[in-house]
Scaffold this motif. Structure first.
Motif, PDB file in Angstrom:
ATOM      1  N   ILE A 103      50.244  50.835 -46.323  1.00  0.00           N
ATOM      2  CA  ILE A 103      49.757  50.007 -45.220  1.00  0.00           C
ATOM      3  C   ILE A 103      48.769  50.766 -44.346  1.00  0.00           C
ATOM      4  N   VAL A 104      49.055  52.044 -44.086  1.00  0.00           N
ATOM      5  CA  VAL A 104      48.172  52.851 -43.241  1.00  0.00           C
ATOM      6  C   VAL A 104      46.758  52.912 -43.831  1.00  0.00           C
ATOM      7  N   LYS A 105      46.668  52.940 -45.144  1.00  0.00           N
ATOM      8  CA  LYS A 105      45.355  52.997 -45.797  1.00  0.00           C
ATOM      9  C   LYS A 105      44.546  51.722 -45.568  1.00  0.00           C
ATOM     10  N   THR A 106      45.217  50.625 -45.250  1.00  0.00           N
ATOM     11  CA  THR A 106      44.503  49.356 -45.038  1.00  0.00           C
ATOM     12  C   THR A 106      44.003  49.190 -43.604  1.00  0.00           C
ATOM     13  N   ILE A 107      44.430  50.070 -42.684  1.00  0.00           N
ATOM     14  CA  ILE A 107      44.087  49.910 -41.263  1.00  0.00           C
ATOM     15  C   ILE A 107      42.581  49.891 -41.016  1.00  0.00           C
ATOM     16  N   PRO A 108      41.801  50.836 -41.551  1.00  0.00           N
ATOM     17  CA  PRO A 108      40.355  50.807 -41.271  1.00  0.00           C
ATOM     18  C   PRO A 108      39.677  49.523 -41.745  1.00  0.00           C
ATOM     19  N   GLY A 109      40.056  49.048 -42.916  1.00  0.00           N
ATOM     20  CA  GLY A 109      39.449  47.829 -43.444  1.00  0.00           C
ATOM     21  C   GLY A 109      39.790  46.608 -42.619  1.00  0.00           C
ATOM     22  N   ARG A 110      41.011  46.529 -42.146  1.00  0.00           N
ATOM     23  CA  ARG A 110      41.424  45.405 -41.312  1.00  0.00           C
ATOM     24  C   ARG A 110      40.689  45.417 -39.973  1.00  0.00           C
ATOM     25  N   TYR A 111      40.423  46.607 -39.486  1.00  0.00           N
ATOM     26  CA  TYR A 111      39.657  46.717 -38.236  1.00  0.00           C
ATOM     27  C   TYR A 111      38.214  46.278 -38.451  1.00  0.00           C
ATOM     28  N   LYS A 112      37.599  46.799 -39.499  1.00  0.00           N
ATOM     29  CA  LYS A 112      36.191  46.486 -39.764  1.00  0.00           C
ATOM     30  C   LYS A 112      35.969  44.998 -40.018  1.00  0.00           C
ATOM     31  N   SER A 113      36.975  44.328 -40.578  1.00  0.00           N
ATOM     32  CA  SER A 113      36.846  42.896 -40.869  1.00  0.00           C
ATOM     33  C   SER A 113      36.949  42.039 -39.610  1.00  0.00           C
ATOM     34  N   GLY A 114      37.375  42.663 -38.493  1.00  0.00           N
ATOM     35  CA  GLY A 114      37.546  41.921 -37.253  1.00  0.00           C
ATOM     36  C   GLY A 114      38.871  41.191 -37.152  1.00  0.00           C
ATOM     37  N   TYR A 115      39.797  41.558 -38.058  1.00  0.00           N
ATOM     38  CA  TYR A 115      41.086  40.874 -38.046  1.00  0.00           C
ATOM     39  C   TYR A 115      42.045  41.499 -37.032  1.00  0.00           C
ATOM     40  N   PHE A 116      42.117  42.823 -37.006  1.00  0.00           N
ATOM     41  CA  PHE A 116      42.970  43.540 -36.060  1.00  0.00           C
ATOM     42  C   PHE A 116      42.117  44.409 -35.133  1.00  0.00           C
ATOM     43  N   ALA A 117      42.645  44.666 -33.922  1.00  0.00           N
ATOM     44  CA  ALA A 117      41.964  45.546 -32.969  1.00  0.00           C
ATOM     45  C   ALA A 117      42.175  47.013 -33.308  1.00  0.00           C
ATOM     46  N   GLY A 118      43.308  47.332 -33.921  1.00  0.00           N
ATOM     47  CA  GLY A 118      43.655  48.723 -34.191  1.00  0.00           C
ATOM     48  C   GLY A 118      42.888  49.328 -35.344  1.00  0.00           C
ATOM     49  N   GLU A 173      50.516  38.442 -28.339  1.00  0.00           N
ATOM     50  CA  GLU A 173      49.702  39.197 -29.291  1.00  0.00           C
ATOM     51  C   GLU A 173      48.254  39.290 -28.824  1.00  0.00           C
ATOM     52  N   ALA A 174      47.757  38.235 -28.214  1.00  0.00           N
ATOM     53  CA  ALA A 174      46.379  38.238 -27.713  1.00  0.00           C
ATOM     54  C   ALA A 174      46.174  39.335 -26.675  1.00  0.00           C
ATOM     55  N   LEU A 175      47.099  39.454 -25.733  1.00  0.00           N
ATOM     56  CA  LEU A 175      46.948  40.459 -24.681  1.00  0.00           C
ATOM     57  C   LEU A 175      47.126  41.873 -25.228  1.00  0.00           C
ATOM     58  N   ALA A 176      48.056  42.049 -26.165  1.00  0.00           N
ATOM     59  CA  ALA A 176      48.262  43.378 -26.745  1.00  0.00           C
ATOM     60  C   ALA A 176      47.033  43.832 -27.529  1.00  0.00           C
ATOM     61  N   GLU A 177      46.416  42.912 -28.277  1.00  0.00           N
ATOM     62  CA  GLU A 177      45.212  43.256 -29.021  1.00  0.00           C
ATOM     63  C   GLU A 177      44.031  43.489 -28.075  1.00  0.00           C
ATOM     64  N   ALA A 178      43.962  42.703 -27.012  1.00  0.00           N
ATOM     65  CA  ALA A 178      42.910  42.916 -26.015  1.00  0.00           C
ATOM     66  C   ALA A 178      43.057  44.289 -25.373  1.00  0.00           C
ATOM     67  N   PHE A 179      44.277  44.689 -25.086  1.00  0.00           N
ATOM     68  CA  PHE A 179      44.543  46.000 -24.503  1.00  0.00           C
ATOM     69  C   PHE A 179      44.033  47.117 -25.410  1.00  0.00           C
ATOM     70  N   VAL A 180      44.295  46.998 -26.702  1.00  0.00           N
ATOM     71  CA  VAL A 180      43.837  48.020 -27.650  1.00  0.00           C
ATOM     72  C   VAL A 180      42.313  48.104 -27.626  1.00  0.00           C
ATOM     73  N   ARG A 181      41.652  46.962 -27.630  1.00  0.00           N
ATOM     74  CA  ARG A 181      40.186  46.963 -27.597  1.00  0.00           C
ATOM     75  C   ARG A 181      39.667  47.565 -26.293  1.00  0.00           C
ATOM     76  N   MET A 182      40.299  47.224 -25.177  1.00  0.00           N
ATOM     77  CA  MET A 182      39.882  47.772 -23.890  1.00  0.00           C
ATOM     78  C   MET A 182      40.074  49.285 -23.853  1.00  0.00           C
ATOM     79  N   ARG A 183      41.186  49.743 -24.386  1.00  0.00           N
ATOM     80  CA  ARG A 183      41.490  51.173 -24.403  1.00  0.00           C
ATOM     81  C   ARG A 183      40.466  51.943 -25.248  1.00  0.00           C
ATOM     82  N   ASN A 184      39.901  51.255 -26.227  1.00  0.00           N
ATOM     83  CA  ASN A 184      38.881  51.874 -27.082  1.00  0.00           C
ATOM     84  C   ASN A 184      37.465  51.635 -26.582  1.00  0.00           C
ATOM     85  N   GLY A 185      37.336  51.076 -25.377  1.00  0.00           N
ATOM     86  CA  GLY A 185      36.027  50.853 -24.793  1.00  0.00           C
ATOM     87  C   GLY A 185      35.272  49.685 -25.384  1.00  0.00           C
ATOM     88  N   GLU A 186      35.995  48.749 -26.005  1.00  0.00           N
ATOM     89  CA  GLU A 186      35.368  47.588 -26.610  1.00  0.00           C
ATOM     90  C   GLU A 186      35.482  46.381 -25.684  1.00  0.00           C
TER      91      GLU A 186
END
Length: 212
Positions: A103-118, A173-186
């Motif tokens: 699962i960890v190997k899929t994290i970058p791809g899921r981020y790049k696709s715009g599906y997850f904030a992490g 989930e919306a607020l938690a994902e928004a928090f991750v994006r904010m923490r990353n300067g997005e």
């Protein structure tokens, strides 16, 4: 704290200078973290464990997070972590059913696709810690469920942030994902910034910046 030191390095040096070696070992054991039996989880490696522990410590230094527990339990195979009401308090579970390395190997791809904030395990931990910070005032499961339902109803104001958020239909989930994006300067919608700050801004530790 010396101006050329980070808070983490200053705290570590202070503790090491104050405690003898045996006391320092005992201090380290008291630091909150997932239990050692997470190493039995499929695909868990020392490297992944270190990333998880470092992410937990980073969030605990950044925010005053009140957790009832960090435990390993079986949940749905698609989840790495789940935050909820456990044994009378809000806690975080690491999924003992997950195939972590895969699962960890899929994290970058899921981020790049715009599906997850992490885009890293640290981001996934930050997501769960945000959930925990939403409910420190809840003394009973009834209070927790009532507040959870209230936040769920915020979804219509927050949809469109990410693919995962829209699929979940969840304000939490919306607020938690928004928090991750904010923490990353997005960028996130202004309403997400206002709500996230309102819910967890007060838990920011004084040695860190006042903004999320």
């Amino acid at each position: 704290m010396p101006g050329d030191m980070t808070y983490h390095d200053w705290k570590k040096s202070l503790v090491e200078e104050t405690l003898d070696k045996e006391a320092y070992k005992a201090y380290n054991k008291l630091k909150i973290g997932f239990p050692d039996d997470i190493m039995k989880i499929s695909g868990m490696t020392p490297s992944i464990r270190k990333q998880i522990d470092s992410a937990v410590e980073a969030m605990m230094e950044e925010y005053d997070i009140k957790l009832g527990s960090l435990a390993a339990e079986p949940v749905g195979k698609g989840d790495l972590f789940v935050t909820g009401w456990y044994d009378g308090k809000v806690g975080i579970v690491i999924n003992s059913n997950a195939a972590f390395e895969k699962i960890v190997k899929t994290i970058p791809g899921r981020y790049k696709s715009g599906y997850f904030a992490g885009k890293s395990l640290e981001d996934y931990i930050a997501h769960e810690m945000f959930h925990a910070m939403m409910y420190p005032d809840c003394k009973t499961e009834t209070q927790y469920r009532a507040k959870f339902a209230q936040i769920e109803n915020l979804f219509e104001k927050l949809k469109g942030i990410l693919g995962y958020v829209d699929k979940s239909g969840s304000g939490n989930e919306a607020l938690a994902e928004a928090f991750v994006r904010m923490r990353n300067g997005e960028e996130v919608p202004d309403i997400a910034k206002v709500l996230a700050e309102a819910y967890i801004g007060k838990w920011k530790n004084e040695h860190k910046n006042t903004s999320l």
